[in-house]
Design a protein around this motif. Structure first.
Motif, mmCIF file in Angstrom:
data_model
loop_
_atom_site.group_PDB
_atom_site.id
_atom_site.type_symbol
_atom_site.label_atom_id
_atom_site.label_comp_id
_atom_site.label_asym_id
_atom_site.label_seq_id
_atom_site.Cartn_x
_atom_site.Cartn_y
_atom_site.Cartn_z
ATOM 1 N N PRO A 171 -3.313 25.422 2.660
ATOM 2 C CA PRO A 171 -2.947 25.851 4.008
ATOM 3 C C PRO A 171 -4.135 26.046 4.940
ATOM 4 C CG PRO A 171 -1.738 27.114 2.363
ATOM 5 C CD PRO A 171 -2.756 26.308 1.625
ATOM 6 N N VAL A 172 -5.297 26.430 4.375
ATOM 7 C CA VAL A 172 -6.476 26.636 5.215
ATOM 8 C C VAL A 172 -6.830 25.361 5.983
ATOM 9 C CG1 VAL A 172 -8.960 27.133 5.209
ATOM 10 C CG2 VAL A 172 -7.414 28.478 3.787
ATOM 11 N N ASN A 173 -6.684 24.229 5.307
ATOM 12 C CA ASN A 173 -6.972 22.957 5.975
ATOM 13 C C ASN A 173 -6.033 22.751 7.171
ATOM 14 O OD1 ASN A 173 -8.982 22.317 4.100
ATOM 15 N ND2 ASN A 173 -7.520 21.315 2.732
ATOM 16 N N GLY A 174 -4.790 23.179 7.011
ATOM 17 C CA GLY A 174 -3.840 23.063 8.104
ATOM 18 C C GLY A 174 -4.221 23.931 9.290
ATOM 19 N N VAL A 175 -4.651 25.155 9.008
ATOM 20 C CA VAL A 175 -5.076 26.054 10.084
ATOM 21 C C VAL A 175 -6.283 25.491 10.818
ATOM 22 C CG1 VAL A 175 -6.158 28.295 10.528
ATOM 23 C CG2 VAL A 175 -4.087 28.164 9.140
ATOM 24 N N LEU A 176 -7.236 24.960 10.065
ATOM 25 C CA LEU A 176 -8.440 24.396 10.699
ATOM 26 C C LEU A 176 -8.086 23.182 11.555
ATOM 27 C CD1 LEU A 176 -10.963 24.680 7.725
ATOM 28 C CD2 LEU A 176 -10.736 26.190 9.701
ATOM 29 N N MET A 177 -7.171 22.351 11.077
ATOM 30 C CA MET A 177 -6.742 21.209 11.875
ATOM 31 C C MET A 177 -5.992 21.673 13.117
ATOM 32 S SD MET A 177 -7.717 18.197 10.982
ATOM 33 C CE MET A 177 -6.539 17.258 11.951
ATOM 34 N N ALA B 216 3.356 20.726 9.041
ATOM 35 C CA ALA B 216 2.718 20.502 7.739
ATOM 36 C C ALA B 216 2.064 21.783 7.225
ATOM 37 C CB ALA B 216 1.683 19.385 7.854
ATOM 38 N N THR B 217 1.466 22.555 8.144
ATOM 39 C CA THR B 217 0.816 23.802 7.745
ATOM 40 C C THR B 217 1.832 24.822 7.266
ATOM 41 O OG1 THR B 217 -0.950 23.418 9.370
ATOM 42 C CG2 THR B 217 -0.701 25.658 8.524
ATOM 43 N N LEU B 218 2.925 24.968 7.993
ATOM 44 C CA LEU B 218 3.970 25.916 7.586
ATOM 45 C C LEU B 218 4.588 25.505 6.251
ATOM 46 C CD1 LEU B 218 5.743 26.536 11.019
ATOM 47 C CD2 LEU B 218 4.156 28.050 9.823
ATOM 48 N N PHE B 219 4.758 24.206 6.027
ATOM 49 C CA PHE B 219 5.265 23.715 4.737
ATOM 50 C C PHE B 219 4.285 24.050 3.620
ATOM 51 C CE2 PHE B 219 5.441 20.273 1.560
ATOM 52 C CZ PHE B 219 6.736 20.478 1.088
ATOM 53 N N MET C 184 1.123 30.781 14.982
ATOM 54 C CA MET C 184 -0.027 30.185 14.313
ATOM 55 C C MET C 184 -1.208 31.150 14.246
ATOM 56 S SD MET C 184 1.177 27.453 13.198
ATOM 57 C CE MET C 184 -0.346 26.856 12.451
ATOM 58 N N SER C 185 -1.281 32.091 15.168
ATOM 59 C CA SER C 185 -2.318 33.126 15.084
ATOM 60 C C SER C 185 -2.068 34.009 13.863
ATOM 61 C CB SER C 185 -2.331 33.973 16.361
ATOM 62 O OG SER C 185 -2.659 33.191 17.490
ATOM 63 N N LEU C 186 -0.805 34.363 13.631
ATOM 64 C CA LEU C 186 -0.469 35.173 12.463
ATOM 65 C C LEU C 186 -0.666 34.381 11.169
ATOM 66 C CD1 LEU C 186 2.707 36.977 13.834
ATOM 67 C CD2 LEU C 186 0.493 38.022 13.335
ATOM 68 N N VAL C 187 -0.331 33.094 11.192
ATOM 69 C CA VAL C 187 -0.573 32.235 10.025
ATOM 70 C C VAL C 187 -2.068 32.167 9.737
ATOM 71 C CG1 VAL C 187 -0.442 29.869 9.138
ATOM 72 C CG2 VAL C 187 1.528 30.880 10.292
ATOM 73 N N THR C 188 -2.862 32.077 10.789
ATOM 74 C CA THR C 188 -4.323 32.055 10.619
ATOM 75 C C THR C 188 -4.799 33.322 9.931
ATOM 76 O OG1 THR C 188 -4.575 30.694 12.599
ATOM 77 C CG2 THR C 188 -6.532 31.877 11.837
ATOM 78 N N MET C 189 -4.283 34.474 10.363
ATOM 79 C CA MET C 189 -4.647 35.741 9.720
ATOM 80 C C MET C 189 -4.218 35.763 8.256
ATOM 81 S SD MET C 189 -3.821 38.649 12.594
ATOM 82 C CE MET C 189 -4.760 38.744 14.127
ATOM 83 N N MET C 190 -3.121 35.069 7.951
ATOM 84 C CA MET C 190 -2.602 35.066 6.589
ATOM 85 C C MET C 190 -3.459 34.240 5.637
ATOM 86 S SD MET C 190 1.173 33.753 5.353
ATOM 87 C CE MET C 190 1.991 34.819 6.543
ATOM 88 N N VAL C 191 -4.006 33.112 6.108
ATOM 89 C CA VAL C 191 -4.647 32.177 5.176
ATOM 90 C C VAL C 191 -6.181 32.210 5.225
ATOM 91 C CG1 VAL C 191 -2.647 30.659 5.307
ATOM 92 C CG2 VAL C 191 -4.618 30.198 6.762
ATOM 93 N N ILE C 192 -6.773 32.710 6.304
ATOM 94 C CA ILE C 192 -8.237 32.812 6.363
ATOM 95 C C ILE C 192 -8.645 34.058 5.608
ATOM 96 C CG2 ILE C 192 -10.247 33.093 7.867
ATOM 97 C CD1 ILE C 192 -9.040 30.352 8.051
ATOM 98 N N ARG C 193 -9.223 33.895 4.418
ATOM 99 C CA ARG C 193 -9.448 35.043 3.537
ATOM 100 C C ARG C 193 -10.872 35.160 3.004
ATOM 101 N NH1 ARG C 193 -4.868 37.577 1.560
ATOM 102 N NH2 ARG C 193 -2.883 36.694 2.231
ATOM 103 N N THR C 194 -11.571 34.066 2.825
ATOM 104 C CA THR C 194 -12.880 34.122 2.184
ATOM 105 C C THR C 194 -13.992 33.844 3.190
ATOM 106 O OG1 THR C 194 -12.916 31.761 1.642
ATOM 107 C CG2 THR C 194 -11.808 33.252 0.081
ATOM 108 N N ARG C 195 -15.223 34.102 2.756
ATOM 109 C CA ARG C 195 -16.369 33.827 3.622
ATOM 110 C C ARG C 195 -16.428 32.338 3.964
ATOM 111 N NH1 ARG C 195 -22.894 34.680 2.360
ATOM 112 N NH2 ARG C 195 -23.594 33.655 4.285
ATOM 113 N N GLU C 196 -16.118 31.498 2.996
ATOM 114 C CA GLU C 196 -16.136 30.054 3.259
ATOM 115 C C GLU C 196 -15.103 29.681 4.326
ATOM 116 O OE1 GLU C 196 -15.484 25.776 0.927
ATOM 117 O OE2 GLU C 196 -15.204 27.678 -0.136
#
Length: 428
Positions: free
Chosen positions: A21-27, A56-59, A112-124
C-alpha cells in the motif's frame, strides 16, 4: 510522448501498488501534487490516473496483512473530527448542488490523507514520502526558476493549469513550503552531488516564488526564512548567507516587481486587497448568522448581498482561515486551527525527544523543517483559498509517523537515552 510516458509509469506501478500500500500512497502523492499528466498535450491531460491509483491503493490496503488501523494521535482524531464536521455543514449548505460537487472532491483528499496516515509507518516510508513531495514540487521550482532567470523576472511564473497550484500565488506558497523539505534532505544526505543538486533546487525554487509576483508569497517566504534562521545551529553563518543572498535576489527582480511588492503597504488603494477584506467581512457575518456556516461554494452574489459590506465586490475567501469560517462556521475554524496547533506541538515534541540522540538526528531535522513549512503556509495561507490543499495534510501524516518512530526508538532503550529535560539543559 509525455502522455505515453506518464501512462506507462502509472500502469507499470499498479502491480507494486497491489503488493504494498505504501507504493500506492507514494504514487497518489506524485499524481495529486505534481499532476504530471498536465505536462502533456494529448489524452493524458484528462485521463483518470488519480482514480486508478486511488482504487488500486484502497484495494491494496484491503488485502494487505499489514495493520489497517489509524495511528492513535491527536492529529488523527482532530482530522477525523474536521471531516465529520464538514459532512454536517454540507447538510446545511446554502447551495446544496454546488456544495455536493465540492464535497466529493474534498472527501477524496481527506480519505487519501487518512490512508496516508495509516500506511506511512517507518523511517524509510517517511524518507520516500519527503522525496516524492520534494521532487514533485521541486520540478516546478526548477522550471520556474530557470524561466525567471531567462526572462529577467519580467514574466510571471504560473503553475499547471487546472490544479491547486495553477494560480501564481498558490504555486509560490507551495514552493515556499517545499524549500524546508529540500533543506532537510540536504541535511541528511552524505552524497555531495545530491547536496549540491538540492542547493540549486532551493535557489531556483526561491527565484520561482519571487517570479510569481505573489505578495502573499513574499510574506510567506519571509516567515519561512526567519523561522529556519531561528532554528539553525549556526545563526551567524546562516544569517550572513541570508543577508547576502536576499539583496541579490531582490536586485535581480525588475522595477515592476518592486512596485507590486510595495503595494502591500498601500492596500487601501488596491482593489484586490479591498476585495479580499470585503470577502473576509462576508465570511465573518455569515458565520455569525449561521452556526453551521454556508457550506461549500458560498462566494455567490446572493450571499454577498446579504452579508458583505460591499455586495458588488464578489471574491473568493482568499484565506484558509476565512474560508473555514465562512464554509464551516466558528466550530469548523476552531477545529482547523486546533489541527494546525497539534501538528506544530507534535513537531516540537519530536525535536525535544530526539535532541542529543545520534540515531534520531534525522527526526529532529525533519520536525524543524516541518515547522518551517507550516510557518510559511500559516502566513501565506492567510491570503489564499487553500483550505483543502492536500500537501499540508500529507505533512501532518509525516509528523504523525515521525513521532511514532521517535517514541518507538526511545521505548526500546529508555535507560540509555537522555530525558528531554536533561537534553534541553545540556543544549543551553
Amino acid at each position: 510522448m509525455r502522455d505515453i510516458l506518464v501512462t506507462l509509469i502509472v500502469f507499470a506501478s499498479l502491480p507494486l501498488i497491489v503488493r504494498t500500500p505504501v507504493n500506492g500512497v507514494l504514487m497518489w502523492v506524485w499524481i495529486s501534487v505534481m499532476n504530471p499528466h498536465t505536462q502533456g498535450w494529448g489524452f493524458a491531460t484528462t485521463f483518470p490516473f488519480a482514480m486508478i491509483v486511488g482504487v488500486a491503493t484502497l484495494f491494496s490496503v484491503a488485502i494487505t496483512r499489514q495493520p489497517k488501523t489509524l495511528p492513535a494521535s491527536n492529529i488523527t482524531f482532530t482530522l477525523i473530527a474536521f471531516v465529520l464536521w464538514m459532512n454536517v455543514t454540507t447538510l446545511f449548505a446554502i447551495f446544496p448542488e454546488a456544495s455536493m460537487v465540492q464535497w466529493g472532491k474534498v472527501m477524496k483528499i481527506m480519505l487519501m490523507s487518512l490512508v496516508t496516515m495509516m500506511v506511512i509507518r517507518t523511517r524509510e516510508d517517511i524518507q520516500r514520502m519527503v522525496w516524492v513531495l520534494t521532487l514533485s514540487l521541486g520540478f516546478y521550482g526548477v522550471k520556474g526558476g530557470i524561466f525567471t532567470v531567462r526572462s529577467g523576472g519580467q514574466d510571471r511564473v504560473w503553475g499547471p493549469v487546472g490544479t491547486f497550484i495553477g494560480d501564481n500565488n498558490s504555486l509560490a506558497l507551495a514552493l515556499i513550503m517545499t524549500i524546508p523539505l529540500m533543506r532537510y534532505l540536504q541535511q541528511t544526505t552524505d552524497r555531495r552531488w545530491v547536496w549540491h543538486a538540492l542547493t540549486v533546487m532551493m535557489l531556483l525554487s526561491a527565484l520561482a516564488a519571487l517570479g510569481s509576483y505573489s505578495r502573499g508569497g513574499l510574506l510567506a517566504i519571509g516567515a519561512m526564512v526567519i523561522y529556519m534562521w531561528l532554528q539553525s545551529h549556526n545563526k551567524l553563518v546562516t544569517g550572513m548567507l541570508i543577508m547576502l543572498l536576499t539583496p541579490l535576489a531582490l536586485l535581480f527582480m525588475p522595477e515592476r516587481w518592486s512596485e507590486r511588492m510595495d503595494s502591500i503597504g498601500d492596500y487601501q488603494n488596491d482593489g484586490s486587497a479591498l476585495g479580499r477584506i470585503n470577502a473576509w467581512h462576508m465570511a465573518y457575518n455569515l458565520a455569525k448568522d449561521r452556526f453551521f456556516g454556508g457550506g461549500y461554494e458560498v462566494s455567490e452574489a446572493s450571499v454577498f448581498l446579504l452579508y458583505a459590506p460591499d455586495p458588488k465586490a464578489i471574491h473568493a475567501a482568499h484565506s484558509i482561515y476565512f474560508q473555514a469560517l465562512g464554509e464551516h462556521g466558528f466550530v469548523g475554524l476552531f477545529i482547523y486551527l486546533l489541527l494546525g496547533w497539534q501538528t506544530w506541538r507534535s513537531a516540537s515534541w519530536i525535536v525535544r525527544h530526539s535532541e542529543g540522540i545520534a540515531d534520531l538526528a534525522w527526526a529532529g531535522h525533519l520536525a524543524r523543517m516541518m515547522q518551517a513549512s507550516l510557518a510559511g503556509f500559516a502566513v501565506g495561507g492567510a491570503f489564499l483559498s487553500l483550505l483543502y490543499y492536500d500537501v499540508p495534510y500529507y505533512l501532518m501524516a509525516v509528523v504523525v509517523a515521525t513521532r511514532i518512530e521517535v517514541a518507538r526508538y526511545r521505548a526500546q532503550a529508555p535507560a540509555a537515552l537522555p530525558t528531554p529535560a536533561l537534553t534541553l539543559e545540556r543544549a543551553r
